[in-house]
Design a protein around this motif. Structure first.
Motif, mmCIF file in Angstrom:
data_model
loop_
_atom_site.group_PDB
_atom_site.id
_atom_site.type_symbol
_atom_site.label_atom_id
_atom_site.label_comp_id
_atom_site.label_asym_id
_atom_site.label_seq_id
_atom_site.Cartn_x
_atom_site.Cartn_y
_atom_site.Cartn_z
ATOM 1 N N LYS A 100 0.991 -1.106 0.329
ATOM 2 C CA LYS A 100 0.019 0.097 -0.022
ATOM 3 C C LYS A 100 0.804 1.124 -0.041
ATOM 4 C CE LYS A 100 -1.863 1.452 3.814
ATOM 5 N NZ LYS A 100 -2.479 1.808 4.959
ATOM 6 N N TYR A 101 1.807 1.220 0.868
ATOM 7 C CA TYR A 101 2.747 2.250 1.022
ATOM 8 C C TYR A 101 3.481 2.627 -0.360
ATOM 9 C CZ TYR A 101 1.497 3.091 5.771
ATOM 10 O OH TYR A 101 0.886 3.354 7.066
ATOM 11 N N GLU A 103 2.680 2.025 -3.227
ATOM 12 C CA GLU A 103 1.916 2.668 -4.393
ATOM 13 C C GLU A 103 1.806 4.029 -4.213
ATOM 14 O OE1 GLU A 103 -1.521 -0.005 -4.404
ATOM 15 O OE2 GLU A 103 -0.518 -1.695 -4.757
ATOM 16 N N LYS A 104 1.822 4.474 -3.139
ATOM 17 C CA LYS A 104 1.390 6.044 -2.750
ATOM 18 C C LYS A 104 2.896 6.810 -3.291
ATOM 19 C CE LYS A 104 -1.382 5.509 1.132
ATOM 20 N NZ LYS A 104 -1.677 6.008 2.687
ATOM 21 N N GLU A 105 2.326 8.281 -3.319
ATOM 22 C CA GLU A 105 3.409 9.014 -3.722
ATOM 23 C C GLU A 105 4.516 9.148 -2.828
ATOM 24 O OE1 GLU A 105 3.828 13.866 -4.686
ATOM 25 O OE2 GLU A 105 1.707 12.789 -4.369
ATOM 26 N N LYS A 106 5.733 8.887 -3.110
ATOM 27 C CA LYS A 106 7.005 8.912 -2.177
ATOM 28 C C LYS A 106 7.233 10.364 -1.612
ATOM 29 C CE LYS A 106 7.627 4.704 -3.509
ATOM 30 N NZ LYS A 106 6.621 4.553 -4.368
ATOM 31 N N THR A 107 6.345 10.618 -0.676
ATOM 32 C CA THR A 107 6.631 11.552 0.094
ATOM 33 C C THR A 107 7.605 11.208 1.493
ATOM 34 O OG1 THR A 107 4.817 11.436 1.407
ATOM 35 C CG2 THR A 107 4.827 12.955 -0.429
ATOM 36 N N VAL A 110 5.475 9.277 3.979
ATOM 37 C CA VAL A 110 4.970 7.855 3.230
ATOM 38 C C VAL A 110 6.380 7.091 3.211
ATOM 39 C CG1 VAL A 110 4.700 6.684 1.121
ATOM 40 C CG2 VAL A 110 3.142 8.830 1.694
#
Length: 209
Positions: A100-101, A103-107, A110
């Motif tokens: 899940k993490y 797939e998220k935007e790499k901020t 995150v």
């Protein structure tokens, strides 16, 4: 097997009760020949019971008890499977969290959570893989060991039965020699019994109304 040995013991005890009841019959006091026959039967039934008890004891030690011990490993085996399944669920749950993490935007936040999730996943994955390897290695060995474990018990059961029935053949062979009337065939005995039964039926006290 336990039901079989219980039935064997009940059968020999019943046979002993029959011979004991016959010994207490007043006919034994009136007829010496009948007493001799019943005494021979009673002695034979006691020998049968002794050999039967010996057979049952042998089966108890070499068949029933080993199979009980074999059966006792199944709870531990089932527990190992359940532990593996629980480890798999934990592994899948944390793996889904990592994905899940990913797939998220790499901020920044995150990436920090992704790093933490991966750290949580590593020992859980290692635990699952260790449990899984253990089952994959040991389950086939356990499965294939069934025959080698049971075979000695099966052989012992056969030997116990062979000894028992060999002794039964000897006991009843001796008894037949003691009770047998020389020169009488089974057909002649049946005819004599029918003749006696006809005499009894002819008595007025048993005649049909």
């Amino acid at each position: 097997m336990k039901k079989s040995t219980d039935a064997d013991l009940a059968m020999s005890k019943s046979a002993m009760k029959i011979s004991s009841d016959l010994l207490s019959n007043p006919l034994c006091e009136q007829d010496q020949e009948f007493l001799n026959m019943v005494t021979a039967l009673d002695t034979a039934m006691k020998r049968v019971d002794a050999f039967n008890q010996e057979k049952v004891n042998q089966i108890q030690k070499t068949v029933i008890e080993p199979l009980k011990k074999f059966g006792s490993v199944f709870p531990s085996l089932n527990m190992a499977v359940k532990r593996r399944e629980q480890a798999l669920q934990d592994y899948r749950r944390l793996q889904a969290k990592v994905e899940k993490y990913e797939e998220k935007e790499k901020t920044g936040p995150v990436l920090a959570k992704l790093h933490q999730a991966r750290e949580e996943l590593r020992p859980v994955r290692d635990d699952f893989e260790a449990k899984n390897r253990q089952l994959l290695d040991e389950m086939p060995r356990f499965y294939s060991s069934r025959l080698s474990y049971f075979q000695p018990s099966f052989e012992s059961l056969i030997r116990a039965q062979v000894v028992y029935y060999s002794e039964m053949h000897k006991i009843f062979g001796d008894l037949t020699q003691q009770l047998d009337q020389p020169g009488h065939s089974d057909e002649q005995r049946e005819q004599e019994n029918e003749a006696r039964l006809s005499e009894l039926r002819a008595l007025s006290i048993v005649a049909d109304d």
